[in-house]
Write a protein that holds these residues in place. Sequence first.
Motif, short mmCIF file in Angstrom:
data_model
loop_
_atom_site.label_atom_id
_atom_site.label_comp_id
_atom_site.label_asym_id
_atom_site.label_seq_id
_atom_site.Cartn_x
_atom_site.Cartn_y
_atom_site.Cartn_z
N THR A 28 24.77 96.90 4.63
CA THR A 28 23.31 96.85 4.69
C THR A 28 22.74 98.20 4.34
O THR A 28 23.17 99.24 4.83
CB THR A 28 22.86 96.44 6.08
N LYS A 45 20.81 83.74 1.78
CA LYS A 45 21.42 85.06 1.94
C LYS A 45 22.45 85.08 3.07
O LYS A 45 23.44 85.81 3.00
CB LYS A 45 20.34 86.12 2.14
N GLN A 63 27.28 85.66 3.28
CA GLN A 63 28.15 86.32 4.24
C GLN A 63 29.45 85.53 4.41
O GLN A 63 30.55 86.10 4.43
CB GLN A 63 27.42 86.48 5.57
N GLN A 68 23.52 94.26 1.19
CA GLN A 68 22.31 93.66 1.74
C GLN A 68 21.17 94.66 1.73
O GLN A 68 20.94 95.38 2.72
CB GLN A 68 22.58 93.17 3.17
N GLY A 104 23.16 90.43 -1.50
CA GLY A 104 22.53 89.58 -0.51
C GLY A 104 21.18 90.16 -0.11
O GLY A 104 20.41 90.64 -0.94
N SER A 105 20.89 90.15 1.18
CA SER A 105 19.64 90.69 1.69
C SER A 105 19.76 90.90 3.19
O SER A 105 20.48 90.15 3.88
CB SER A 105 18.48 89.73 1.42
#
Length: 237
Positions: free
Chosen positions: A230, A150, A154, A175, A131-132
């Motif tokens: 993340t 993105k 989730q 992410q 993702g990011s």
Amino acid sequence: MAVFKGKTVLVLGGSRGIGAAIVKRFVSDGAAVTFTYAGSREAAEQLALETGSTAVLTDSSDRDAVIARVRDSGPLDVLVVNAGIVIFGDALELDPDAVDRLFQINIHAPYHAAVEAARQMPEGGRIIVIGSVNGDRMPVPGMASYAVSKSALQGLARGLARDFGPRGITVNVVQPGPTDTDTNPADGPMKDMMHSFMAIKRHGRPEEVAGMIAWLAGPEAGFVTGALHTIDGAFGA
């Protein structure tokens, strides 16, 4: 190291940048790796030659092609969906077809690939989607469609984690924040702006992202699922 010896890995979008680092990491850890590419044939062929992995042409905007690629790969121990694109511009002016293509690659392909992989995946398999940090934070204008795509991942991870959990299959999203690749180089024109948001004021390295993915795919992460991981130098903190 041979953490993944005897394991079969498919990386969707593996020819450059973070994808190439993922391929190299899994190969170095003993896995049999196949990766897809779309527009980077020369880079894909070179990576395959260097690593002993297998490169296959697949358009991630084509749902049926993605499903066929995953199905034809047989039972996978690990699926990593890295393919993705970004477009910039005023939401009032962007070409709707370009936005739809972004959604096809960034949302539809990960969903359909994950579902298809789970059909044959053995118990304890791993599904990891890139993702990011922009799924959590969008500090600049002009990237709404990318942020939407993105954020959607989730929900994908949380939902499919519950669907596949009874079989011990984990589903996670990694992410990244600003990462040094061809599309976002560490010395690019936006570096000062991006670093101003960060606690660690540098771009991440693709190898750092690949390391997180390898951990999630490994034996120590069997209880980690439906989660967002993340790696962004506190860009989104």
